[in-house]
Design a protein around this motif. Structure first.
Motif: not given
Length: 259
Positions: A208-227, A229-236
């Protein structure tokens, strides 16, 4: 008005000239002076390798971990160094750099790859992207920064020489169903996901955050995880949906109701 004769040479230099503003780099983005992005550089052009290395070394947000001039030495770097970004030339003396792209993605799934090359035909460019590269910089291009390219890709973006981007977009606009390159065969369409494909709650949040145009680091900051880790989720997500880009993932998820 001040008499120029009353102004010292040092003062003359400062009159009417504003000091360059410090570059804004938010602390939630990957690539900080205390935690720089680790880069490996592989290029058999000694002069160009030195130019790129000098630019990377001048940026405190980047740490140049190692350099090599062949696929053989590049493999050694991949096996012995921890890194975030591989910058690689395609035309190396012993083999094509494609081998290193594939090996980097296999050994270090969370790493990113940027191609640096004088080859700009569509077949080579698309092959690099198919193997997982997120950047393609032409050596003879003006107005591009190798350091900026590194920081873009580790924060969820892409880095492509503007001239190359414009040409690829032109071909997409006028030949949307044709393959790139005169000799390239059309790529098969992506295999559709199975009907019972589901995303985890966290993967859905990330998408959902990707669809809103956020980059990995921004998504991580909003979810309390690292960028990363976000990339790992995206690859999954890519693997589950059988897609190869964020745009494809978002497009599929929106049309199927996954998000």
């Amino acid at each position: 008005m001040l008499d120029p004769r009353l102004i010292s040479s040092g003062e003359k230099a400062s009159v009417g000239v504003c000091a360059p503003a410090a570059r804004l780099w938010p602390d939630f983005l990957i690539g900080q002076e205390k935690s720089p992005v680790r880069v490996l550089l592989v290029d058999d052009d000694e002069y160009m390798r030195r130019v790129i290395a000098q630019e990377l070394l001048s940026d405190l947000r980047i740490q140049l971990e190692g350099q090599a001039d062949s696929v053989r030495e590049g493999r050694r770097l991949l096996a012995t160094h921890t890194f975030d970004v591989l910058m690689v030339e395609l035309q190396l003396g012993d083999e094509m750099g494609f081998e290193l792209i594939a090996e980097a993605r296999r050994l270090h799934r969370n790493s990113e790859v940027i191609v640096i090359s004088s080859l700009e035909d569509d077949a080579h460019v698309l092959r690099a992207f198919e193997l997982g590269a997120m950047g393609y910089l032409l050596k003879n291009a003006w107005l591009q920064s190798f350091a900026d390219a590194v920081l873009h890709v580790v924060n969820g973006g892409a880095a492509i020489t503007p001239r190359l981007t414009r040409r690829l977009l032109h071909r997409l606009n006028y030949h949307p169903r044709e393959s790139f390159g005169d000799d390239a065969s059309p790529s098969p369409p992506p295999r559709p996901p199975s009907r019972d494909t589901t995303l985890t709650p966290r993967e859905s949040e990330v998408l959902r955050f990707v669809a809103s145009g956020y980059v990995s680091a921004e998504i991580g900051a909003k979810l309390g995880i690292t960028g990363q880790t976000v990339n790992v989720h995206i690859k999954s997500i890519y693997k589950k949906l059988h897609v190869h880009s964020r745009a494809q993932a978002v497009n599929y998820a929106v049309h199927t109701g996954l998000i």
